[in-house]
Every structure is written in structure tokens, then in C-alpha cells.
Design a protein around this motif. Sequence first.
Motif, PDB file in Angstrom:
ATOM      1  N   TRP A 128       0.969  -1.252   0.084  1.00 21.87           N
ATOM      2  CA  TRP A 128       0.084  -0.045  -0.052  1.00 21.87           C
ATOM      3  C   TRP A 128       0.913   1.152  -0.089  1.00 21.87           C
ATOM      4  O   TRP A 128       1.681   1.439   0.999  1.00 21.87           O
ATOM      5  N   VAL A 129       0.837   2.020  -1.011  1.00 24.79           N
ATOM      6  CA  VAL A 129       1.465   3.394  -1.211  1.00 24.79           C
ATOM      7  C   VAL A 129       1.285   4.206  -0.061  1.00 24.79           C
ATOM      8  O   VAL A 129       2.232   4.883   0.562  1.00 24.79           O
ATOM      9  N   ALA A 130      -0.013   4.374   0.562  1.00 23.11           N
ATOM     10  CA  ALA A 130      -0.422   5.005   1.345  1.00 23.11           C
ATOM     11  C   ALA A 130       0.501   4.734   2.854  1.00 23.11           C
ATOM     12  O   ALA A 130       0.778   5.716   3.527  1.00 23.11           O
ATOM     13  N   TRP A 131       0.463   3.346   3.208  1.00 24.90           N
ATOM     14  CA  TRP A 131       1.074   3.033   4.233  1.00 24.90           C
ATOM     15  C   TRP A 131       2.464   3.617   4.215  1.00 24.90           C
ATOM     16  O   TRP A 131       3.066   4.007   5.388  1.00 24.90           O
ATOM     17  N   ARG A 132       3.125   3.170   3.018  1.00 30.25           N
ATOM     18  CA  ARG A 132       4.788   3.589   2.854  1.00 30.25           C
ATOM     19  C   ARG A 132       5.027   5.047   3.296  1.00 30.25           C
ATOM     20  O   ARG A 132       5.864   5.524   3.710  1.00 30.25           O
ATOM     21  N   LEU A 133       3.740   5.767   2.686  1.00 31.43           N
ATOM     22  CA  LEU A 133       3.810   7.292   2.910  1.00 31.43           C
ATOM     23  C   LEU A 133       3.567   7.984   4.014  1.00 31.43           C
ATOM     24  O   LEU A 133       4.239   9.107   4.577  1.00 31.43           O
ATOM     25  N   TYR A 134       2.732   7.535   4.544  1.00 28.86           N
ATOM     26  CA  TYR A 134       2.095   8.098   5.716  1.00 28.86           C
ATOM     27  C   TYR A 134       2.273   7.209   7.243  1.00 28.86           C
ATOM     28  O   TYR A 134       1.999   7.743   8.253  1.00 28.86           O
ATOM     29  N   CYS A 135       2.381   5.824   7.224  1.00 32.76           N
ATOM     30  CA  CYS A 135       2.340   5.320   8.277  1.00 32.76           C
ATOM     31  C   CYS A 135       3.667   4.583   8.844  1.00 32.76           C
ATOM     32  O   CYS A 135       4.194   4.407   9.709  1.00 32.76           O
ATOM     33  N   GLN A 136       4.505   4.140   7.666  1.00 31.42           N
ATOM     34  CA  GLN A 136       5.346   3.137   8.059  1.00 31.42           C
ATOM     35  C   GLN A 136       6.489   4.223   8.742  1.00 31.42           C
ATOM     36  O   GLN A 136       7.005   5.377   8.619  1.00 31.42           O
ATOM     37  N   GLY A 137       7.070   3.781   9.939  1.00 35.03           N
ATOM     38  CA  GLY A 137       8.189   4.259  10.636  1.00 35.03           C
ATOM     39  C   GLY A 137       7.504   5.454  11.574  1.00 35.03           C
ATOM     40  O   GLY A 137       8.151   6.292  12.156  1.00 35.03           O
ATOM     41  N   GLN A 138       6.381   5.546  11.665  1.00 28.19           N
ATOM     42  CA  GLN A 138       5.447   6.628  12.324  1.00 28.19           C
ATOM     43  C   GLN A 138       4.844   6.328  13.567  1.00 28.19           C
ATOM     44  O   GLN A 138       4.743   5.250  13.756  1.00 28.19           O
ATOM     45  N   ASP A 139       4.944   7.386  14.512  1.00 23.25           N
ATOM     46  CA  ASP A 139       4.365   7.001  15.723  1.00 23.25           C
ATOM     47  C   ASP A 139       2.756   6.966  15.558  1.00 23.25           C
ATOM     48  O   ASP A 139       1.882   7.806  15.064  1.00 23.25           O
ATOM     49  N   LEU A 140       2.073   5.809  15.420  1.00 23.17           N
ATOM     50  CA  LEU A 140       0.915   5.730  14.978  1.00 23.17           C
ATOM     51  C   LEU A 140      -0.110   5.440  16.072  1.00 23.17           C
ATOM     52  O   LEU A 140      -1.485   5.261  15.927  1.00 23.17           O
ATOM     53  N   SER A 141       0.147   5.818  17.426  1.00 24.35           N
ATOM     54  CA  SER A 141      -0.599   5.420  18.558  1.00 24.35           C
ATOM     55  C   SER A 141      -1.933   6.347  18.371  1.00 24.35           C
ATOM     56  O   SER A 141      -3.119   5.950  18.888  1.00 24.35           O
ATOM     57  N   GLN A 142      -1.874   7.612  17.596  1.00 27.43           N
ATOM     58  CA  GLN A 142      -3.100   8.331  17.398  1.00 27.43           C
ATOM     59  C   GLN A 142      -4.448   7.636  16.910  1.00 27.43           C
ATOM     60  O   GLN A 142      -5.607   8.006  17.018  1.00 27.43           O
ATOM     61  N   TYR A 143      -4.126   6.624  16.100  1.00 31.12           N
ATOM     62  CA  TYR A 143      -4.965   5.877  15.269  1.00 31.12           C
ATOM     63  C   TYR A 143      -5.802   4.825  16.159  1.00 31.12           C
ATOM     64  O   TYR A 143      -7.004   4.665  15.719  1.00 31.12           O
ATOM     65  N   VAL A 144      -5.383   4.718  17.304  1.00 26.57           N
ATOM     66  CA  VAL A 144      -6.205   3.661  18.219  1.00 26.57           C
ATOM     67  C   VAL A 144      -6.369   4.171  19.602  1.00 26.57           C
ATOM     68  O   VAL A 144      -7.098   3.548  20.347  1.00 26.57           O
ATOM     69  N   ALA A 145      -5.893   5.587  19.831  1.00 24.58           N
ATOM     70  CA  ALA A 145      -6.144   6.073  21.059  1.00 24.58           C
ATOM     71  C   ALA A 145      -7.531   6.278  21.584  1.00 24.58           C
ATOM     72  O   ALA A 145      -8.197   6.670  20.813  1.00 24.58           O
ATOM     73  N   GLY A 146      -7.876   6.102  22.523  1.00 22.55           N
ATOM     74  CA  GLY A 146      -9.287   6.239  23.256  1.00 22.55           C
ATOM     75  C   GLY A 146     -10.254   5.288  22.652  1.00 22.55           C
ATOM     76  O   GLY A 146     -11.354   5.722  22.722  1.00 22.55           O
ATOM     77  N   CYS A 147      -9.966   4.301  21.933  1.00 23.12           N
ATOM     78  CA  CYS A 147     -10.992   3.431  21.322  1.00 23.12           C
ATOM     79  C   CYS A 147     -11.267   2.223  22.111  1.00 23.12           C
ATOM     80  O   CYS A 147     -12.030   1.280  21.552  1.00 23.12           O
ATOM     81  N   ASN A 148     -10.737   2.045  23.680  1.00 18.29           N
ATOM     82  CA  ASN A 148     -11.218   0.834  24.331  1.00 18.29           C
ATOM     83  C   ASN A 148     -10.996  -0.468  23.777  1.00 18.29           C
ATOM     84  O   ASN A 148     -11.861  -1.196  23.763  1.00 18.29           O
ATOM     85  N   LEU A 149      -9.986  -0.597  23.369  1.00 20.34           N
ATOM     86  CA  LEU A 149      -9.545  -1.781  22.765  1.00 20.34           C
ATOM     87  C   LEU A 149      -8.981  -2.871  23.653  1.00 20.34           C
ATOM     88  O   LEU A 149      -8.552  -2.703  24.674  1.00 20.34           O
TER      89      LEU A 149
END
Length: 149
Positions: A128-149
Motif C-alpha cells: 500500500w503506497v499510503a502505508w509507505r508514505l504516511y504510516c511506515q516508521g511513524q508514531d501511529l498511536s493516535q489511530y487507536v487512542a481512546g478506542c477502548n481496545l
Amino acid sequence: MKAFLLLSLLACVLPMGQSEIFSRCELAQTLQQMGLDGYAGYSLANWVCTAFHESRFNTAATHYNNYDGSTDFGIFQINSRYWCQYGSQPSSNICGIQCSELLTNNIATDVACAKIVVTDSANGMGAWVAWRLYCQGQDLSQYVAGCNL
């Protein structure tokens, strides 16, 4: 009476409620239930980030690619050239599905195909190009923060 008959006819012909735009946490919870957290070594946040940047969590998203005539489908924007069959266009159809199956609010098919993509591709989530550009190697905690997982 004519209006009622017309509305009844349209309700039968038009697809209703077949697509959805998930909220971030709703998608995170759904993807976790479907086994993507840690799948192929990728955290749930990687999957949510990818879905956000590919489709903005829209199950009905499509994108036509001018460079090769293929189309990307669904919440993960799965490509018709390799992973699904779109009409009579040439496709490897590795997931063994019709691309239209990726456009409903039931994302089980999207997830099953995404699991194939990430394991069959030599690049993993790099497929996925979007993963390479925006997600790979980044702090991704904001994507699941507060989701009660």
C-alpha cells in the motif's frame, strides 16, 4: 399513490445501506475483532492508518488509476489488476473475488483479501503506497487512542 409506488419501486432497485464510512474507533474495534491486530507482524494502528489514508474509512471508495487502467476498491483500496476481478479487465485475481465485494459495509471480504495482500506481497504492508508514505516508521498511536481496545 403514484409517489408511493415510485418510492417502493426505487427502494427495491437501489442498493440501500450497502456502504459505510466508519469512525476511527469503530473501524479499529472491527479490525481487531477480525484478527488484524498483530497480523503478519503489523499492529492494529498500522491497519487503521492505512485505511484512513487509502479511503478515509469509506467502504464504497474507488479510485481509477490512469497509468494502468486498474481501479482500487474499498476501505483498503485493493487493486483490480492483481487482487480482485473487475468486469472483463485482465486481473491476477489473487484473492479470488469480484471487486464489487469490497464495496459493502461488511468488510470481512476486505480484511480477508488484505491478509492475502500483506502475506503474498514481498513488500508486506509496503504493497500500500499510503502505508509507505504516511504510516511506515511513524508514531501511529493516535489511530487507536481512546478506542477502548
